[in-house]
Write a protein that holds these residues in place. Structure first.
Motif, PDB file in Angstrom:
ATOM      1  N   GLY A 196      45.834  24.156  37.339  1.00 31.00           N
ATOM      2  CA  GLY A 196      44.481  24.490  37.769  1.00 31.00           C
ATOM      3  C   GLY A 196      44.451  25.472  38.924  1.00 31.00           C
ATOM      4  N   ALA A 197      45.622  25.880  39.399  1.00 29.53           N
ATOM      5  CA  ALA A 197      45.702  26.795  40.544  1.00 29.53           C
ATOM      6  C   ALA A 197      45.478  28.233  40.088  1.00 29.53           C
ATOM      7  N   LEU A 198      44.843  29.011  40.956  1.00 28.00           N
ATOM      8  CA  LEU A 198      44.668  30.434  40.691  1.00 28.00           C
ATOM      9  C   LEU A 198      45.915  31.181  41.134  1.00 28.00           C
ATOM     10  N   GLN A 199      46.309  32.180  40.332  1.00 32.32           N
ATOM     11  CA  GLN A 199      47.499  32.953  40.667  1.00 32.32           C
ATOM     12  C   GLN A 199      47.362  34.366  40.110  1.00 32.32           C
ATOM     13  N   GLY A 200      48.074  35.291  40.707  1.00 30.17           N
ATOM     14  CA  GLY A 200      48.036  36.668  40.234  1.00 30.17           C
ATOM     15  C   GLY A 200      47.958  37.653  41.384  1.00 30.17           C
ATOM     16  N   LEU A 201      48.150  38.908  41.045  1.00 32.48           N
ATOM     17  CA  LEU A 201      48.127  39.989  42.024  1.00 32.48           C
ATOM     18  C   LEU A 201      46.849  39.989  42.848  1.00 32.48           C
ATOM     19  N   ASP A 202      45.693  39.931  42.177  1.00 27.62           N
ATOM     20  CA  ASP A 202      44.431  40.012  42.905  1.00 27.62           C
ATOM     21  C   ASP A 202      44.072  38.719  43.620  1.00 27.62           C
ATOM     22  N   ILE A 203      44.645  37.631  43.203  1.00 30.33           N
ATOM     23  CA  ILE A 203      44.456  36.391  43.965  1.00 30.33           C
ATOM     24  C   ILE A 203      45.180  36.520  45.297  1.00 30.33           C
ATOM     25  N   ASN A 204      46.425  36.979  45.268  1.00 24.43           N
ATOM     26  CA  ASN A 204      47.173  37.173  46.512  1.00 24.43           C
ATOM     27  C   ASN A 204      46.494  38.190  47.428  1.00 24.43           C
ATOM     28  N   LEU A 205      46.070  39.308  46.840  1.00 19.93           N
ATOM     29  CA  LEU A 205      45.461  40.355  47.660  1.00 19.93           C
ATOM     30  C   LEU A 205      44.101  39.926  48.214  1.00 19.93           C
ATOM     31  N   SER A 206      43.337  39.187  47.443  1.00 23.80           N
ATOM     32  CA  SER A 206      42.029  38.729  47.937  1.00 23.80           C
ATOM     33  C   SER A 206      42.198  37.722  49.078  1.00 23.80           C
ATOM     34  N   ARG A 207      43.221  36.906  48.988  1.00 23.50           N
ATOM     35  CA  ARG A 207      43.495  35.969  50.085  1.00 23.50           C
ATOM     36  C   ARG A 207      43.891  36.730  51.349  1.00 23.50           C
ATOM     37  N   ASP A 208      44.710  37.769  51.173  1.00 25.18           N
ATOM     38  CA  ASP A 208      45.095  38.589  52.322  1.00 25.18           C
ATOM     39  C   ASP A 208      43.876  39.292  52.923  1.00 25.18           C
ATOM     40  N   PHE A 209      43.020  39.806  52.049  1.00 26.49           N
ATOM     41  CA  PHE A 209      41.829  40.519  52.530  1.00 26.49           C
ATOM     42  C   PHE A 209      40.921  39.575  53.308  1.00 26.49           C
ATOM     43  N   ALA A 210      40.701  38.386  52.765  1.00 23.44           N
ATOM     44  CA  ALA A 210      39.861  37.415  53.462  1.00 23.44           C
ATOM     45  C   ALA A 210      40.455  37.063  54.830  1.00 23.44           C
ATOM     46  N   GLN A 211      41.771  36.900  54.870  1.00 20.97           N
ATOM     47  CA  GLN A 211      42.432  36.573  56.133  1.00 20.97           C
ATOM     48  C   GLN A 211      42.239  37.685  57.151  1.00 20.97           C
ATOM     49  N   GLU A 212      42.341  38.937  56.699  1.00 24.17           N
ATOM     50  CA  GLU A 212      42.166  40.060  57.614  1.00 24.17           C
ATOM     51  C   GLU A 212      40.733  40.144  58.129  1.00 24.17           C
ATOM     52  N   LEU A 213      39.791  39.706  57.304  1.00 26.90           N
ATOM     53  CA  LEU A 213      38.389  39.694  57.726  1.00 26.90           C
ATOM     54  C   LEU A 213      38.055  38.470  58.574  1.00 26.90           C
ATOM     55  N   GLY A 214      39.002  37.542  58.664  1.00 28.19           N
ATOM     56  CA  GLY A 214      38.788  36.330  59.446  1.00 28.19           C
ATOM     57  C   GLY A 214      37.897  35.316  58.762  1.00 28.19           C
ATOM     58  N   VAL A 215      37.919  35.317  57.424  1.00 23.67           N
ATOM     59  CA  VAL A 215      37.060  34.411  56.660  1.00 23.67           C
ATOM     60  C   VAL A 215      37.886  33.749  55.556  1.00 23.67           C
ATOM     61  N   LYS A 216      37.230  32.912  54.767  1.00 20.89           N
ATOM     62  CA  LYS A 216      37.891  32.244  53.649  1.00 20.89           C
ATOM     63  C   LYS A 216      37.430  32.864  52.327  1.00 20.89           C
ATOM     64  N   PRO A 217      38.331  32.959  51.330  1.00 17.74           N
ATOM     65  CA  PRO A 217      37.899  33.457  50.027  1.00 17.74           C
ATOM     66  C   PRO A 217      37.180  32.364  49.232  1.00 17.74           C
ATOM     67  N   GLN A 218      36.157  32.760  48.545  1.00 17.39           N
ATOM     68  CA  GLN A 218      35.448  31.863  47.629  1.00 17.39           C
ATOM     69  C   GLN A 218      35.366  32.570  46.276  1.00 17.39           C
ATOM     70  N   TYR A 219      35.928  31.959  45.239  1.00 21.99           N
ATOM     71  CA  TYR A 219      36.043  32.636  43.957  1.00 21.99           C
ATOM     72  C   TYR A 219      34.865  32.315  43.044  1.00 21.99           C
ATOM     73  N   VAL A 220      34.320  33.362  42.475  1.00 26.08           N
ATOM     74  CA  VAL A 220      33.187  33.267  41.557  1.00 26.08           C
ATOM     75  C   VAL A 220      33.688  33.686  40.180  1.00 26.08           C
TER      76      VAL A 220
END
Length: 261
Positions: free
Chosen positions: A52-76
């Motif tokens: 049930g876990a999300l995985q992939g290139l854009d999952i990793n990059l979106s997590r990094d982007f959210a971290q750089e913005l100082g927020v949490k990712p929420q997937y739609v």
């Protein structure tokens, strides 16, 4: 009574002004980066059916982007047929799901700089002896499937002259049709071929013998927000420069289609 066209134009102007001021502010205010994904996209934004876990290139990059913005990712969760409406309606701040840049989409959303580039591939079954090369696809009596909303749909509508085009409405439908013999092949891109090779024992990939439509993949955001688009482009440039794009692409066997410039 106001002219409907003038009313629409006025509404778009107001919408654009509001958008220009609000995306980054909304992200910082809510402490959430809402990311549209297609959870069936192997190597890109894939929900593992076992864990049930999300995985992939854009999952990793979106997590990094959210971290750089100082927020949490929420997937739609969305689809290629529906992501544009989700971006326009602010259901998500950004679509990070390997979106192909094509003119019809660019009319409605803004795209970042590209980070991947893939041509079109065909997936047929090992038991299908009638399709051996790319030129065997567009023949009388052949049935070729595409997934609704992907850029392969308009491409195949334009290029198939003899074969019958079948548009699958639901994820998994085109795969079942090819495996069962109801269609001869389905069209997809490089990342999805990796899923078929990794998870099936019946699939066979047919690569084009010449470029068909190499397509850039980028991140999609709503129109009218130059500050947000600039911040997204800053992130894309950064992950290319610091090696994260190459690192994650290698992890998911996508290094062959990375755009480095």
């Amino acid at each position: 009574m106001l002219n409907p066209k003038l009313l629409l134009s006025f509404s778009l102007i107001i919408f654009s002004v509001l958008a220009e001021a609000n995306t980054l502010e909304d992200i910082q205010k809510t402490k959430v980066l809402k990311v549209c994904i297609w959870p069936d996209y192997f190597g890109i934004s894939y929900r593992n059916p076992r864990s049930g876990a999300l995985q992939g290139l854009d999952i990793n990059l979106s997590r990094d982007f959210a971290q750089e913005l100082g927020v949490k990712p929420q997937y739609v969760e969305t689809s290629f047929a529906g992501f544009i409406a989700d971006v326009e309606n602010r259901n998500c701040h950004i679509a990070m799901m390997g979106v192909g840049v094509i003119p019809s989409r660019a009319e409605r959303v803004n795209f970042s700089a590209p980070y991947l580039r893939s041509d079109v591939y065909a997936v047929t079954s090992k038991s299908n002896t009638t399709i051996k090369t790319w030129d065997d696809l567009d023949r009388p009596g052949r049935v070729i499937s595409v997934l609704k909303g992907t850029f392969m749909e308009p491409l195949m509508k334009q290029t198939l002259k003899q074969a019958t085009l079948q548009v699958a409405e639901r994820p998994g439908e085109r795969e079942r049709d090819v495996e069962s013999g109801r269609s001869d092949a389905f069209m997809t891109d490089y990342p999805y071929t990796q899923r078929m090779l990794a998870n099936t024992d019946w699939a066979r990939i047919v690569s084009p013998t010449r470029p068909i439509q190499p397509t850039d993949y980028a991140y999609a955001v709503a129109k009218g927000d130059s500050a947000w688009l600039a911040r997204v482009n800053q992130f894309v440039a950064q992950v290319k420069k610091d090696g994260r794009l190459d690192k994650y692409a290698t992890e998911f066997k996508l290094q062959q289609i990375v755009v480095k410039d």
